[in-house]
Write an enzyme that holds these catalytic residues in place. Sequence first.
Site, mmCIF file in Angstrom:
data_model
loop_
_atom_site.group_PDB
_atom_site.id
_atom_site.type_symbol
_atom_site.label_atom_id
_atom_site.label_comp_id
_atom_site.label_asym_id
_atom_site.label_seq_id
_atom_site.Cartn_x
_atom_site.Cartn_y
_atom_site.Cartn_z
ATOM 1 N NE ARG A 20 -1.952 -1.435 3.513
ATOM 2 C CZ ARG A 20 -2.178 -1.126 4.782
ATOM 3 N NH1 ARG A 20 -3.264 -0.469 5.113
ATOM 4 N NH2 ARG A 20 -1.339 -1.479 5.723
ATOM 5 C CG ASN A 38 -3.620 -4.480 3.621
ATOM 6 O OD1 ASN A 38 -3.172 -4.483 2.488
ATOM 7 N ND2 ASN A 38 -2.841 -4.446 4.686
#
Length: 94
Positions: A20, A38
């Site tokens: 990320r 996530n």
Amino acid sequence: MNAVVRHLSIRGRVQGVGYRWSMVREAEKLGVTGWVRNRLDGPVEAVAAGSPAAVEALIAWARRGPAGARVVTVDVVDIAQAAAFDGFEQRPTT
């Protein structure tokens, strides 16, 4: 410029490897807006908005990911509605 918006679902070894954080940096370099997070069931999910070339470049990056990631699949879906984002952010897990 006609902006496009794509939803990405990235599967493989993509959590716990800085995916990320790395995607946020890559999106910022490309001028893509949106978000990444996530998912509790394992994949990383993202929405990317911007020029077709920039969004495609981010999708190409998503298929590789950062060092340590092992991407198995990236499912991409067009989002018909226009989305406006101020930048590209990392969102909490959902």
